[in-house]
Design an enzyme around this catalytic site. Structure first.
Site, mmCIF file in Angstrom:
data_model
loop_
_atom_site.group_PDB
_atom_site.id
_atom_site.type_symbol
_atom_site.label_atom_id
_atom_site.label_comp_id
_atom_site.label_asym_id
_atom_site.label_seq_id
_atom_site.Cartn_x
_atom_site.Cartn_y
_atom_site.Cartn_z
ATOM 1 N N GLU A 60 -37.204 16.186 24.239
ATOM 2 C CA GLU A 60 -36.903 14.630 23.877
ATOM 3 C C GLU A 60 -35.772 14.233 24.719
ATOM 4 O OE1 GLU A 60 -36.206 17.310 22.245
ATOM 5 O OE2 GLU A 60 -34.243 17.093 21.263
ATOM 6 N N ARG B 87 -30.296 32.841 16.599
ATOM 7 C CA ARG B 87 -29.667 31.506 16.986
ATOM 8 C C ARG B 87 -28.726 31.891 18.142
ATOM 9 N NH1 ARG B 87 -25.930 29.083 12.381
ATOM 10 N NH2 ARG B 87 -25.476 27.723 14.366
ATOM 11 N N GLY C 186 -30.076 19.460 16.856
ATOM 12 C CA GLY C 186 -28.737 19.209 16.000
ATOM 13 C C GLY C 186 -28.079 20.243 15.784
ATOM 14 N N GLU C 187 -27.474 20.451 14.660
ATOM 15 C CA GLU C 187 -26.825 21.701 14.129
ATOM 16 C C GLU C 187 -27.798 22.277 12.912
ATOM 17 O OE1 GLU C 187 -24.737 24.129 15.138
ATOM 18 O OE2 GLU C 187 -24.751 22.711 17.001
ATOM 19 N N SER C 188 -28.220 23.350 12.949
ATOM 20 C CA SER C 188 -28.977 23.823 12.093
ATOM 21 C C SER C 188 -28.526 24.047 10.580
ATOM 22 C CB SER C 188 -30.010 25.022 12.432
ATOM 23 O OG SER C 188 -28.832 26.112 12.818
ATOM 24 N N HIS D 274 -35.485 21.090 24.394
ATOM 25 C CA HIS D 274 -35.605 19.868 23.925
ATOM 26 C C HIS D 274 -36.464 18.804 25.035
ATOM 27 C CE1 HIS D 274 -31.955 20.277 21.435
ATOM 28 N NE2 HIS D 274 -31.451 21.091 22.240
ATOM 29 N N ILE E 162 -29.994 23.963 24.894
ATOM 30 C CA ILE E 162 -28.522 23.567 24.634
ATOM 31 C C ILE E 162 -28.122 24.588 23.430
ATOM 32 C CG2 ILE E 162 -26.851 21.901 23.770
ATOM 33 C CD1 ILE E 162 -28.669 20.032 25.521
ATOM 34 N N ARG E 163 -27.152 25.555 23.744
ATOM 35 C CA ARG E 163 -27.088 26.418 22.934
ATOM 36 C C ARG E 163 -28.157 26.930 21.952
ATOM 37 N NH1 ARG E 163 -21.852 27.148 20.259
ATOM 38 N NH2 ARG E 163 -22.897 26.956 18.445
ATOM 39 N N CYS F 296 -35.094 23.150 19.039
ATOM 40 C CA CYS F 296 -33.961 23.885 19.045
ATOM 41 C C CYS F 296 -33.705 24.038 17.515
ATOM 42 C CB CYS F 296 -32.900 22.921 19.668
ATOM 43 S SG CYS F 296 -31.314 23.807 19.940
#
Lengths: 333, 197
Positions: free
Chosen positions: B180, B115, B52-54, B178, B142-143, B84
């Site tokens: 998942e 990051r 997600g977004e850290s 990821h 992903i990013r 991530c």
């Protein structure tokens, strides 16, 4: 590590990016300062714009992709993903945004459409796309074209949640309905949904008194049958999963923490807030309250708490008083 | 056993589904819950911090006592996995982006993270990786962040382009990619087995 094993822009990567946004709030911002406020409030991403939808509405004229310089300033200001809007069907605006390093492109009805026949063939891009939808048909067409995320269209720039609620309900009801349909009936639905791609071919054939040839491509390299087959496969997936196969956000008129929580309650995976934050009287507090509300959408006491003394929400418009041309949602079906 | 997936933001449901499959494959009785309640985290045998977004996840787990409960479980030697954004939160040392955004970290692993180490979304990629203890694995970045440095007590499980992308310290597992998002349950099985070590 062999380089040929590296793959970019696969469906898994694009849809995966959208999944990382789940449970989050994506905020419209028009400059670096607003972008930092959004990031500090806990936004999962920002949408870089020249003007927020409410101001686009007031300004009138043709609304286009934002100034790339502005987008770059916003990209440099924050560490979270930056999205930007291109006009419906405008492949070159989209290509330009991809070059800038935008993380997701919103092919958006908020801007003036550039193509009355088609949306962009989004599979041909590395960068993922989000598209608006008012109905299951619109959502399925956009997913087939390669959208990695769907959002309700709602009615942007009005601060009125009624249309977003309507679109979410229409999509949910249609998905539930699919669950009870036999596969052959679903094929008929796919045929119905695919008719939209025939507009251009029909217009030209009629003007030349020609019959429609089933083998001619009608959109990019695809024939009508190939499109029907593509939509049919997506519909079967939706029937099975009982949800869209991509992330589905709420957008278009969400102005308060309670609006955002309501949309989550209706099944949205997350929320876009456009004019709602920076048209309110206290943007940093409003932004934080909306993030909290999405987080705790099923806890009414939290919604009440974060809504206390927030100041004025954006003024808002009565959607029923908008003329047909003023309705952004009818663009791009 | 009970596995808690921290459900404040990110691809929570994806972790729940894969963890359930992994439990089934291992023939272990257990439940997997997505949760935003510190009390539920405290009463779990293993915890997963999703992608997600850290910046967002950090704010939300430190604003109530979820962060505290994760730390407590780790001190009780229960397994914790971060993917991530989760990897960033597990690390002790952030980069300039972590500092700039005042992102609080759990500091459970002696690693230095970077990051968005590989770039923006258009640079996101999929690649076959060799992961120690697991084998060839189709990894989706992903990013993604990466580990630029690790103390000697950290076991490096996979590297890519001079970065560490999977690592383990005791029962704490961090992945830059990821697991998942694919149907391959091996990483989750590896993680669940740590509970029985």
């Amino acid at each position: 590590m062999k380089l040929e094993e590296l793959r970019f822009g696969t469906e898994l990567i694009k849809r995966g990016f959208a999944k990382m946004q789940k449970g989050g709030v994506i905020m419209d911002v028009t400059n670096a300062e607003q972008a930092v406020i959004a990031e500090e409030a806990g936004a999962v991403a920002v949408m870089a714009l020249h003007k927020v939808p409410a101001d686009i509405r007031t300004a009138g004229g043709v609304a286009r992709m934002a100034d790339p310089k502005k987008i770059e300033e916003i990209i440099d200001a924050v560490t979270i993903p930056v999205m930007a809007k291109c006009r419906i069907g405008h492949v070159m605006e989209a290509k330009a945004l991809e070059t800038l390093g935008v993380d997701m492109i919103d092919e958006s009805e908020v801007l003036t459409p550039a193509d009355v026949f088609f949306h962009i063939d989004k599979r041909k891009f590395i960068v993922p796309f989000v598209c608006g939808a008012r109905s299951l048909g619109e959502a399925v067409r956009r997913i087939w074209e390669g959208a990695a995320m769907i959002r309700t269209k709602g009615e942007a720039g009005t601060g009125n949640v009624v249309e977003a609620v309507k679109h979410m309900r229409l999509i949910n009801y249609a998905i539930a309905k699919l669950g009870k349909l036999p596969d052959e009936k679903i094929y008929n639905v796919a045929e119905k949904y695919a008719e939209r791609y025939l507009q251009l071919a029909k217009l030209v054939n009629e003007s030349m008194s020609l019959d429609f040839d089933k083998n001619e491509p009608v959109f990019e390299e695809y024939t009508f049958d190939e499109i029907v087959d593509g939509l049919y496969r997506i519909l079967l997936e939706i029937k099975e999963m009982q949800r869209l196969p991509v992330v589905n956000f709420a957008a278009g008129g969400i102005a308060t923490p309670a609006d955002a929580a309501f949309m989550m309650k209706l099944g949205a995976d997350g929320v876009f807030v456009g004019s709602g934050i920076f048209k309110s009287s206290n943007p940093p507090e409003y932004a934080k309250a909306i993030v909290e509300a999405v987080q705790h959408y099923d806890e009414p006491e939290v919604i009440a708490e974060v809504s206390k003394g927030l100041g004025d929400a954006m003024k808002g418009l009565d959607v029923s008083k908008l003329s047909e041309e003023e309705r952004l949602q009818t663009r791009g079906v | 056993m009970r596995v808690a997936v921290i459900g404040v933001q990110g691809d929570v449901e994806e972790h729940v589904i894969v963890t359930k499959k992994a439990l089934k494959n291992l023939k272990v009785d257990g439940e997997v819950v997505a949760t935003r309640k510190a009390g539920v985290v405290a009463r779990s045998d293993a915890v997963i911090i999703p992608g997600g977004e850290s910046t967002t996840i950090s704010k939300l787990i430190f604003s109530n006592s979820i962060a505290e409960k994760i730390l407590q479980l780790a001190y009780e030697n229960k397994p914790v996995m971060g993917t991530c954004a989760g990897l960033i939160l597990l690390s002790k040392h952030g980069d300039e982006q972590v500092a700039k955004t005042n992102t609080k970290l759990l500091g459970l692993m002696d690693i230095w993270v970077k990051r968005n180490a590989f770039g923006r979304q258009r640079e996101s990629f999929q690649v076959r990786l060799n992961v120690k203890g697991i084998g060839d694995y189709d990894a989706v970045f992903i990013r993604a962040p990466a580990i630029v440095k690790a103390e000697k007590n950290v076991d490096v499980l996979a590297t890519f382009e001079n970065y560490i992308v999977a690592a383990r310290q005791g029962k704490i597992l961090a992945l830059a990619f990821h697991p998942e998002l694919t149907n391959d349950t091996r990483v989750h099985e590896y993680f669940l087995k740590l509970a029985f070590d």
